[in-house]
Design a protein around this motif. Structure first.
Motif, PDB file in Angstrom:
ATOM      1  N   ASP A   7      27.918  -2.204  -5.690  1.00 24.73           N
ATOM      2  CA  ASP A   7      29.090  -1.365  -6.160  1.00 24.73           C
ATOM      3  C   ASP A   7      30.483  -1.393  -6.344  1.00 24.73           C
ATOM      4  OD1 ASP A   7      30.197   0.708  -4.250  1.00 24.73           O
ATOM      5  OD2 ASP A   7      31.658  -0.839  -3.860  1.00 24.73           O
ATOM      6  N   ASP A  46      27.076  -4.991  10.681  1.00 25.91           N
ATOM      7  CA  ASP A  46      27.228  -3.575  11.849  1.00 25.91           C
ATOM      8  C   ASP A  46      26.338  -4.346  12.869  1.00 25.91           C
ATOM      9  OD1 ASP A  46      27.690  -1.445  13.063  1.00 25.91           O
ATOM     10  OD2 ASP A  46      27.663  -0.475  10.816  1.00 25.91           O
ATOM     11  N   SER A  49      23.826  -0.808  13.210  1.00 21.58           N
ATOM     12  CA  SER A  49      22.388  -0.961  12.711  1.00 21.58           C
ATOM     13  C   SER A  49      21.946  -2.276  12.667  1.00 21.58           C
ATOM     14  CB  SER A  49      23.192  -0.557  11.296  1.00 21.58           C
ATOM     15  OG  SER A  49      23.710  -0.777  10.584  1.00 21.58           O
ATOM     16  N   GLU A  51      22.521  -3.946  10.148  1.00 20.27           N
ATOM     17  CA  GLU A  51      22.523  -3.795   8.306  1.00 20.27           C
ATOM     18  C   GLU A  51      24.252  -4.797   8.043  1.00 20.27           C
ATOM     19  OE1 GLU A  51      23.139  -1.016   4.347  1.00 20.27           O
ATOM     20  OE2 GLU A  51      24.074  -0.614   6.601  1.00 20.27           O
ATOM     21  N   VAL A  53      26.818  -5.746   6.131  1.00 20.92           N
ATOM     22  CA  VAL A  53      27.775  -4.580   5.171  1.00 20.92           C
ATOM     23  C   VAL A  53      28.464  -5.783   4.549  1.00 20.92           C
ATOM     24  CG1 VAL A  53      27.833  -2.954   6.476  1.00 20.92           C
ATOM     25  CG2 VAL A  53      29.447  -4.842   7.336  1.00 20.92           C
ATOM     26  N   PRO A  76      30.258  -0.768   0.932  1.00 18.96           N
ATOM     27  CA  PRO A  76      30.117   1.454   1.496  1.00 18.96           C
ATOM     28  C   PRO A  76      30.159   1.190   2.956  1.00 18.96           C
ATOM     29  CG  PRO A  76      28.982   1.220  -0.666  1.00 18.96           C
ATOM     30  CD  PRO A  76      29.218  -0.329  -0.115  1.00 18.96           C
ATOM     31  N   GLN A  77      28.574   0.595   3.201  1.00 19.50           N
ATOM     32  CA  GLN A  77      28.484   1.155   5.137  1.00 19.50           C
ATOM     33  C   GLN A  77      29.480   0.433   5.926  1.00 19.50           C
ATOM     34  OE1 GLN A  77      26.294   0.652   2.596  1.00 19.50           O
ATOM     35  NE2 GLN A  77      25.256   2.795   2.268  1.00 19.50           N
ATOM     36  N   GLY A  78      30.249  -0.297   5.053  1.00 15.23           N
ATOM     37  CA  GLY A  78      31.191  -1.442   5.462  1.00 15.23           C
ATOM     38  C   GLY A  78      32.618  -0.853   5.750  1.00 15.23           C
ATOM     39  N   ARG A  79      32.589   0.221   5.081  1.00 12.35           N
ATOM     40  CA  ARG A  79      34.596   0.662   4.696  1.00 12.35           C
ATOM     41  C   ARG A  79      34.800   1.498   6.416  1.00 12.35           C
ATOM     42  NH1 ARG A  79      33.308   0.895  -0.549  1.00 12.35           N
ATOM     43  NH2 ARG A  79      32.690  -1.204  -1.954  1.00 12.35           N
ATOM     44  N   ARG A  81      36.064   1.853   9.241  1.00 15.99           N
ATOM     45  CA  ARG A  81      35.509   1.844  10.279  1.00 15.99           C
ATOM     46  C   ARG A  81      36.160   0.449  11.267  1.00 15.99           C
ATOM     47  NH1 ARG A  81      29.842   1.417  11.570  1.00 15.99           N
ATOM     48  NH2 ARG A  81      29.428   0.229   9.378  1.00 15.99           N
TER      49      ARG A  81
END
Length: 160
Positions: A7, A46, A49, A51, A53, A76-79, A81
């Motif tokens: 990323d 997460d 999900s 997933e 992250v 990106p999926q962990g930012r 939140r």
């Protein structure tokens, strides 16, 4: 982790824009970490999900001085939140409450104010600036040295 490390934001904020890792290199690196007694590498997952992250790491353990260095990275999926704050609190709490560390320190690049805010929210205090520590995209970047002590952590959490 391969996708997370690729990323662009992760590469920028870790100072690894030009680093190249193939899947086998990553497997070798992560497999070796389980056998290194001076560190604890944990996945950030997460809960909703399941997933992967990111990761949170205590490393450079100094047994005599009861200190470690901390780092974390999120894909990106962990930012955005609160997962970075939660992972940092959990890992730092483990360091102080289970490992009985006295001091946890870190560096954060000055172009990453989001991470600096997370660390401050958890209780880290800026100690100083390491000047021009990273050359990135033709610009010299400073890093902020931050730390948190066991008594500060205890005070934040109402413990003696």
């Amino acid at each position: 982790m391969a996708a997370i490390i690729e990323d662009p934001e992760v590469r920028k904020y870790t100072g690894a824009i030009h680093a190249v890792f193939d899947e086998q290199q990553l497997r070798t690196v992560y497999a070796a970490r389980a056998h290194q007694a001076d560190r604890l590498d944990l996945a950030v997952i997460d809960k909703d999900s399941g997933e992967l992250v990111g990761e949170a790491v205590l490393y450079e353990w100094d047994e005599h001085n009861r200190s470690c260095t901390f780092r974390t990275l999120l894909g990106p999926q962990g930012r955005g939140r609160g997962l970075g704050t939660e992972a940092t609190r959990l890992m730092v709490g483990h360091g102080f409450e289970q490992l009985r560390l006295h001091r946890i320190s870190l560096y954060v690049f000055t172009f990453n104010p989001r991470a600096q805010r997370v660390y401050e929210k958890v209780g880290f205090v800026a100690e100083g600036i390491e000047r021009e520590t990273l050359l990135q995209e033709g610009e010299w970047v400073d890093a902020v040295r931050m730390s948190l002590l066991d008594r500060e952590w205890a005070a934040l959490h109402g413990r003696a």
